[in-house]
Design a protein around this motif. Structure first.
Motif, PDB file in Angstrom:
ATOM      1  N   SER A 116       0.443  -1.572  -0.494  1.00 15.00           N
ATOM      2  CA  SER A 116      -0.051  -0.217  -0.010  1.00 15.00           C
ATOM      3  C   SER A 116       0.657   1.377  -0.064  1.00 15.00           C
ATOM      4  CB  SER A 116      -0.940   0.224   1.128  1.00 15.00           C
ATOM      5  OG  SER A 116      -1.332  -0.822   1.815  1.00 15.00           O
ATOM      6  N   TYR A 148       1.299   4.946   0.838  1.00 16.96           N
ATOM      7  CA  TYR A 148       0.541   6.403   1.679  1.00 16.96           C
ATOM      8  C   TYR A 148       1.006   7.738   1.573  1.00 16.96           C
ATOM      9  CZ  TYR A 148      -1.205   2.413   5.180  1.00 16.96           C
ATOM     10  OH  TYR A 148      -1.724   1.481   4.787  1.00 16.96           O
ATOM     11  N   ASP A 149      -0.115   9.154   2.175  1.00 19.73           N
ATOM     12  CA  ASP A 149       0.874  10.124   1.173  1.00 19.73           C
ATOM     13  C   ASP A 149       1.932  10.905   2.600  1.00 19.73           C
ATOM     14  OD1 ASP A 149      -0.769  10.618   3.725  1.00 19.73           O
ATOM     15  OD2 ASP A 149      -2.542  11.879   2.783  1.00 19.73           O
ATOM     16  N   PHE A 168       1.726   7.033   7.656  1.00 20.49           N
ATOM     17  CA  PHE A 168       0.945   5.831   7.273  1.00 20.49           C
ATOM     18  C   PHE A 168      -0.327   5.560   7.709  1.00 20.49           C
ATOM     19  CE2 PHE A 168       5.614   4.990   7.299  1.00 20.49           C
ATOM     20  CZ  PHE A 168       5.528   4.256   6.226  1.00 20.49           C
ATOM     21  N   SER A 169      -1.475   7.033   7.794  1.00 21.23           N
ATOM     22  CA  SER A 169      -2.548   6.796   8.255  1.00 21.23           C
ATOM     23  C   SER A 169      -3.599   7.095   7.209  1.00 21.23           C
ATOM     24  CB  SER A 169      -2.726   8.077   8.910  1.00 21.23           C
ATOM     25  OG  SER A 169      -2.593   9.920   8.803  1.00 21.23           O
ATOM     26  N   ARG A 170      -2.949   7.641   6.141  1.00 21.99           N
ATOM     27  CA  ARG A 170      -4.567   7.417   5.468  1.00 21.99           C
ATOM     28  C   ARG A 170      -3.494   7.240   3.670  1.00 21.99           C
ATOM     29  NH1 ARG A 170      -4.069  12.854   6.300  1.00 21.99           N
ATOM     30  NH2 ARG A 170      -2.588  13.684   4.782  1.00 21.99           N
ATOM     31  N   PRO A 171      -4.055   5.749   3.547  1.00 19.14           N
ATOM     32  CA  PRO A 171      -3.498   5.041   1.892  1.00 19.14           C
ATOM     33  C   PRO A 171      -4.250   5.705   0.501  1.00 19.14           C
ATOM     34  CG  PRO A 171      -5.761   4.321   3.251  1.00 19.14           C
ATOM     35  CD  PRO A 171      -5.345   4.840   4.167  1.00 19.14           C
TER      36      PRO A 171
END
Length: 70
Positions: free
Chosen positions: A32, A34-35, A39-42
């Protein structure tokens, strides 16, 4: 990115003794993007484009029934 591929791993031993190990197996991984480093918003958009020299945050998870595979 290839779905099926062969991977070779090179490592350095702590005691400089040469060890040869050969193994064959199958396992699955998921990846995955992430922004940010939190690593909380894929990222769900596809394709996902990044600029040259842009930091890319990726999380890879190994799925295997072999407890010795890390």
């Amino acid at each position: 990115m290839e779905n099926n591929s062969t991977l070779e791993v090179v490592y350095i031993t702590e005691d400089n003794i040469i060890q040869n190990t050969t193994a064959v197996g199958r396992y699955n991984i998921s990846m995955s993007f992430y922004d940010s480093g939190s690593f909380s918003r894929p990222i769900h958009q596809t394709p996902y484009y990044v600029d040259l020299n842009q930091t890319l945050f990726a999380q890879v998870t190994l799925h295997s029934t072999d407890p010795n595979l890390l």
